[in-house]
Design an enzyme around this catalytic site. Structure first.
Site: not given
Ligand code: NAP
Length: 245
Positions: A140, A88, A186, A153
């Site tokens: 995504s 994730n 999301i 991305y």
């Molecule tokens: P988020 O709230 O930014 O959470 C991402 C998490 O990943 C954070 O806890 C972050 O930690 C951690 N992280 C970042 N770099 C890392 C590393 N090198 N090693 C370990 N952990 C790391 O993102 P989210 O929106 O929940 O998204 C989660 C996943 O879903 C991602 O892969 C994203 O691309 C995908 N996604 C999200 C959406 C959306 O609309 N939100 C849409 C499509 C796909 P820190 O905060 O400490 O950096």
């Protein structure tokens, strides 16, 4: 015996919701974040333990091959098995291709894409030896359809789709299922960063005329991690409220 689920980047957002959902499903949970501080003033561990399963934090930068190897080893030692792996962790560093510095491109590829190779390699090896396991990768809609301002991305997320299908073919005969989900828009800290104009534009394209909730991603991942998905592999499930129609 309880299953063990590993969720990378699970201190907040989709990762935390997935951790909570898999804990409700009865899994012990290995949480991960790059930053131990992210679990301070954060009740995710308490919430999971209150459900009667175990939860442990394993800090590692998942873009680093050796850190993933050590983390997988530590999780295996702590819990005995790795039954579910949810890749994730992810970041955005948006900008138009014409002006994007090389480091900005490389960082997103390393965190979003190489991490999936690292974790599927080491986690997948454990699962192959066990002869069972479920891997779910976070792709995504940007990887399916592209998105201006997200060359890095969308490249990383499109790669994850190819990697998911390849790993499904490599690991299928050993009882390991590998699938991906492709969320749309999301509500998380990641999308909070978008401008109001960007958010409004996105909403226009969504058939359901609302943004997704983290629990709606966690529900589909829960299914893919369950025995009900035992004959599903190499698939990409879009969870976008009808963005692409
Ligand atoms: P988020 O709230 O930014 O959470 C991402 C998490 O990943 C954070 O806890 C972050 O930690 C951690 N992280 C970042 N770099 C890392 C590393 N090198 N090693 C370990 N952990 C790391 O993102 P989210 O929106 O929940 O998204 C989660 C996943 O879903 C991602 O892969 C994203 O691309 C995908 N996604 C999200 C959406 C959306 O609309 N939100 C849409 C499509 C796909 P820190 O905060 O400490 O950096």
């Amino acid at each position: 015996m309880a299953k063990t689920a590993v969720i990378t980047g699970s201190s907040r957002g989709i990762g935390a919701a997935v951790a909570l959902r898999l804990a409700k499903d009865g899994c012990n949970i290995a949480l991960n974040d790059i930053n131990e501080g992210m679990f301070e003033n954060n009740d995710i561990v308490d919430k999971i333990r209150a459900l009667g399963v175990e939860a442990e934090i394993f800090c590692a930068d998942v873009s680093k091959h050796d850190e993933c190897e050590s983390m997988v080893k530590a999780i295996k030692e702590r819990f005995g098995t790795i039954d579910v792996l949810v890749n994730n962790a992810g970041i955005t560093r948006d900008g138009l291709m014409a002006r994007m510095p090389e480091e900005q491109y490389d960082l997103v590829i390393a965190v979003n894409q190489k991490s999936v190779f690292n974790m599927m390699k080491f986690g997948g090896n454990v699962m192959m030896r066990q002869k069972h396991g479920k891997i779910i990768n976070l792709a995504s809609v940007a990887g399916l359809y592209g998105n201006p301002g997200q060359i890095n991305y969308s490249a990383s997320k499109a790669a994850i789709i190819g990697m998911t299908k390849t790993a499904a073919k490599e690991l299928g005969s050993r009882g390991v299922n590998v699938n991906a989900v492709a969320p749309g828009f999301i509500k998380t800290p990641m999308t909070d960063k978008l401008t109001e104009e960007q958010k409004a534009k996105m909403l226009e394209m969504i058939a359901m005329k609302r943004y997704g909730e983290v629990e709606e991603i966690a529900g589909v991942i829960s299914f893919l991690a369950s025995d009900d998905a035992s004959y599903v592999t190499g698939q990409v499930i879009e969870i976008s409220g009808g963005l692409s129609m």
